[in-house]
Design a protein around this motif. Structure first.
Motif, PDB file in Angstrom:
ATOM      1  N   GLY A  65      31.329  -3.516   6.117  1.00 37.45           N
ATOM      2  CA  GLY A  65      31.136  -3.196   7.582  1.00 37.45           C
ATOM      3  C   GLY A  65      30.500  -3.374   8.394  1.00 37.45           C
ATOM      4  O   GLY A  65      30.154  -4.072   9.342  1.00 37.45           O
ATOM      5  N   GLU A 120      43.731   0.906   4.874  1.00 42.33           N
ATOM      6  CA  GLU A 120      44.304  -0.368   5.680  1.00 42.33           C
ATOM      7  C   GLU A 120      46.014  -0.254   6.481  1.00 42.33           C
ATOM      8  O   GLU A 120      45.379  -0.536   7.626  1.00 42.33           O
ATOM      9  CB  GLU A 120      45.215  -1.737   4.157  1.00 42.33           C
ATOM     10  CG  GLU A 120      45.512  -2.375   5.260  1.00 42.33           C
ATOM     11  CD  GLU A 120      44.347  -3.473   5.410  1.00 42.33           C
ATOM     12  OE1 GLU A 120      44.090  -4.287   5.786  1.00 42.33           O
ATOM     13  OE2 GLU A 120      43.437  -3.897   4.914  1.00 42.33           O
ATOM     14  N   ALA A 154      39.867 -11.361  19.580  1.00 43.50           N
ATOM     15  CA  ALA A 154      39.668 -12.818  18.341  1.00 43.50           C
ATOM     16  C   ALA A 154      38.120 -11.883  18.209  1.00 43.50           C
ATOM     17  O   ALA A 154      37.421 -12.187  17.473  1.00 43.50           O
ATOM     18  CB  ALA A 154      39.114 -13.737  18.905  1.00 43.50           C
ATOM     19  N   ASN A 155      37.516 -11.068  19.104  1.00 43.77           N
ATOM     20  CA  ASN A 155      36.593 -10.531  18.637  1.00 43.77           C
ATOM     21  C   ASN A 155      36.730  -9.301  17.742  1.00 43.77           C
ATOM     22  O   ASN A 155      35.293  -8.666  17.387  1.00 43.77           O
ATOM     23  CB  ASN A 155      35.811  -9.564  20.001  1.00 43.77           C
ATOM     24  CG  ASN A 155      35.639 -10.726  20.900  1.00 43.77           C
ATOM     25  OD1 ASN A 155      35.444 -11.645  20.468  1.00 43.77           O
ATOM     26  ND2 ASN A 155      35.687 -10.664  22.568  1.00 43.77           N
ATOM     27  N   ILE A 156      37.630  -8.842  17.265  1.00 50.64           N
ATOM     28  CA  ILE A 156      38.160  -7.990  15.985  1.00 50.64           C
ATOM     29  C   ILE A 156      38.448  -8.174  14.890  1.00 50.64           C
ATOM     30  O   ILE A 156      39.312  -8.618  14.722  1.00 50.64           O
ATOM     31  CB  ILE A 156      39.085  -6.682  16.650  1.00 50.64           C
ATOM     32  CG1 ILE A 156      38.218  -6.143  17.624  1.00 50.64           C
ATOM     33  CG2 ILE A 156      38.887  -5.555  15.576  1.00 50.64           C
ATOM     34  CD1 ILE A 156      39.783  -5.401  18.481  1.00 50.64           C
ATOM     35  N   SER A 157      37.347  -7.346  14.080  1.00 52.17           N
ATOM     36  CA  SER A 157      37.651  -7.839  12.779  1.00 52.17           C
ATOM     37  C   SER A 157      37.503  -6.596  12.089  1.00 52.17           C
ATOM     38  O   SER A 157      36.983  -5.707  12.146  1.00 52.17           O
ATOM     39  CB  SER A 157      36.430  -8.854  12.177  1.00 52.17           C
ATOM     40  OG  SER A 157      35.856  -8.048  12.048  1.00 52.17           O
ATOM     41  N   THR A 158      38.933  -6.476  11.116  1.00 51.76           N
ATOM     42  CA  THR A 158      38.106  -5.117  10.227  1.00 51.76           C
ATOM     43  C   THR A 158      38.518  -5.094   8.629  1.00 51.76           C
ATOM     44  O   THR A 158      38.129  -5.808   8.007  1.00 51.76           O
ATOM     45  CB  THR A 158      40.463  -4.900   9.796  1.00 51.76           C
ATOM     46  OG1 THR A 158      41.167  -5.728   9.016  1.00 51.76           O
ATOM     47  CG2 THR A 158      41.219  -4.770  11.055  1.00 51.76           C
ATOM     48  N   HIS A 159      37.849  -3.643   8.226  1.00 50.26           N
ATOM     49  CA  HIS A 159      37.384  -3.785   6.741  1.00 50.26           C
ATOM     50  C   HIS A 159      37.733  -2.308   6.118  1.00 50.26           C
ATOM     51  O   HIS A 159      37.801  -1.328   7.031  1.00 50.26           O
ATOM     52  CB  HIS A 159      35.458  -4.141   6.964  1.00 50.26           C
ATOM     53  CG  HIS A 159      35.165  -5.193   7.777  1.00 50.26           C
ATOM     54  ND1 HIS A 159      34.769  -6.491   6.786  1.00 50.26           N
ATOM     55  CD2 HIS A 159      34.762  -5.132   9.185  1.00 50.26           C
ATOM     56  CE1 HIS A 159      34.662  -7.688   8.099  1.00 50.26           C
ATOM     57  NE2 HIS A 159      34.362  -6.472   9.528  1.00 50.26           N
ATOM     58  N   GLN A 184      33.290  -4.606  14.600  1.00 50.89           N
ATOM     59  CA  GLN A 184      33.897  -4.361  13.312  1.00 50.89           C
ATOM     60  C   GLN A 184      35.063  -2.948  13.083  1.00 50.89           C
ATOM     61  O   GLN A 184      33.558  -2.219  12.786  1.00 50.89           O
ATOM     62  CB  GLN A 184      33.274  -4.790  11.836  1.00 50.89           C
ATOM     63  CG  GLN A 184      32.123  -6.102  11.905  1.00 50.89           C
ATOM     64  CD  GLN A 184      31.795  -6.003  13.271  1.00 50.89           C
ATOM     65  OE1 GLN A 184      30.625  -5.771  13.084  1.00 50.89           O
ATOM     66  NE2 GLN A 184      32.025  -7.763  13.486  1.00 50.89           N
ATOM     67  N   GLN A 224      31.409  -8.213  19.345  1.00 52.12           N
ATOM     68  CA  GLN A 224      32.193  -8.363  18.326  1.00 52.12           C
ATOM     69  C   GLN A 224      32.234  -6.922  17.703  1.00 52.12           C
ATOM     70  O   GLN A 224      31.168  -6.929  16.969  1.00 52.12           O
ATOM     71  CB  GLN A 224      30.870  -9.413  17.223  1.00 52.12           C
ATOM     72  CG  GLN A 224      30.466 -11.297  18.148  1.00 52.12           C
ATOM     73  CD  GLN A 224      31.871 -11.086  17.694  1.00 52.12           C
ATOM     74  OE1 GLN A 224      33.230 -11.853  16.645  1.00 52.12           O
ATOM     75  NE2 GLN A 224      32.983 -11.997  18.850  1.00 52.12           N
ATOM     76  N   ASN A 284      26.983  -6.332  18.310  1.00 55.16           N
ATOM     77  CA  ASN A 284      27.794  -6.425  17.205  1.00 55.16           C
ATOM     78  C   ASN A 284      28.028  -4.768  17.282  1.00 55.16           C
ATOM     79  O   ASN A 284      26.782  -4.114  16.622  1.00 55.16           O
ATOM     80  CB  ASN A 284      26.827  -7.130  16.159  1.00 55.16           C
ATOM     81  CG  ASN A 284      27.844  -7.500  14.718  1.00 55.16           C
ATOM     82  OD1 ASN A 284      28.596  -6.435  14.795  1.00 55.16           O
ATOM     83  ND2 ASN A 284      27.782  -9.065  14.397  1.00 55.16           N
TER      84      ASN A 284
END
Length: 296
Positions: free
Chosen positions: A78, A34, A67-72, A28, A26, A3
């Motif tokens: 995060g 934004e 799909a492995n990337i999320s944003t914060h 973040q 994974q 992670n």
């Protein structure tokens, strides 16, 4: 470590996020704006599409990477589950110290804190945290998904365990880690930036033009890109910042930035990022040489 949090969605940040995500981590991706996150994600998608068109990856690989990337936009949220944080914010010492102070508060005690700084002292950055042994430099090269090198910079207090972990991690994502000691500019920029600065001085002194200087270095020295074009891609503001760090650190006039570089940065001519530097990157010009601007 599975992670990874990446702070900063700019050129280096989105490239680092892309690389980790493509290798199954994974990720973040964190930025205060934004709009920067959306732009960073779009860059990752565009780069993946190019890889797909060249048949280097499959459609399934592309979808899995995204799909492995999320944003914060909230750093605390995060980084809360991160095994590793890679800071890739603007090359500004004050900003980096503030980020690491916050990371010291937000992250678990065992989280490794890495910085992608290209010149600022790792030892200095580590003063912002309560346990400096977990702070290390991971200087990726641009474009991150393609370039193999990672300069791994051990600060004065960085532990051997952290160094070993980062070496293994770098190899796991297909990079070649090289250990470097913590001195201004490390190795890459200590050698590269004086060359770029000398190329700008050569232009400033009227020895030759932009095209001529870059052509000599490409054809005569087998460089894939001339030093002035490379400066445009790095960002002239970044080049100036690195030279100033080295000049302040070594007190040696050979690292003093060329007046032309200083003036171009003040005028907002930063290279590719601003659309104009030593070359014109506007749509109708397509990197045409801006020879008329460079008169001493």
């Amino acid at each position: 470590m599975k992670n990874v949090a990446v702070i900063g969605a700019g050129t280096m940040g989105n490239g680092i996020a892309h690389t980790f995500a493509q290798n199954g981590y994974q990720v973040q991706l964190i930025d205060i704006a934004e709009a920067s996150l959306l732009k960073g994600l779009q860059t990752i998608k565009n780069n993946l599409d190019r890889m797909l068109a060249k048949e280097k990856i499959t459609e399934a690989d592309k979808e899995a990477t995204l799909a492995n990337i999320s944003t914060h936009t909230d750093m605390k949220n995060g980084v809360k589950n991160a095994d590793l944080v890679v800071e890739a914010a603007t090359e500004n010492e004050t900003l980096k110290l503030k980020i690491f102070k916050d990371l010291d508060e937000f992250c678990a005690s065992e989280t490794i804190l890495a910085t992608n700084t290209s010149s600022i002292s790792i030892t200095k950055i580590a003063t912002a945290v309560s346990n400096p042994s977990r702070v290390i430099g991971m200087h990726f090269m641009n474009p991150v998904p393609i370039m193999k090198l990672v300069e791994v910079i051990k600060g004065y207090n960085t532990s051997e365990e952290v160094l070993t972990s980062i070496f293994k991690l770098s190899e796991a994502i297909g990079k070649v880690p090289v250990e470097v000691n913590d001195y201004p500019g490390f190795v890459a920029n200590r050698i590269l930036m004086p060359m770029i600065n000398e190329a700008i001085e050569t232009l400033y002194n009227g020895v030759a033009g932009v095209y001529e200087i870059d052509t000599v270095m490409k054809l005569g020295m087998a460089h894939p890109m001339g030093p002035l074009q490379l400066a445009d891609f790095i960002g002239l503001d970044v080049c100036l910042s690195i030279l100033n760090v080295m000049y302040d650190g070594f007190k040696n006039p050979k690292y003093a930035p060329c007046p032309l570089l200083v003036n171009m940065v003040m005028a907002g001519k930063l290279g590719v990022k601003s659309g104009e530097g030593f070359y014109d990157y506007s749509e109708n010009k397509k990197a045409e040489v801006l020879a008329k601007q460079f008169k001493k």
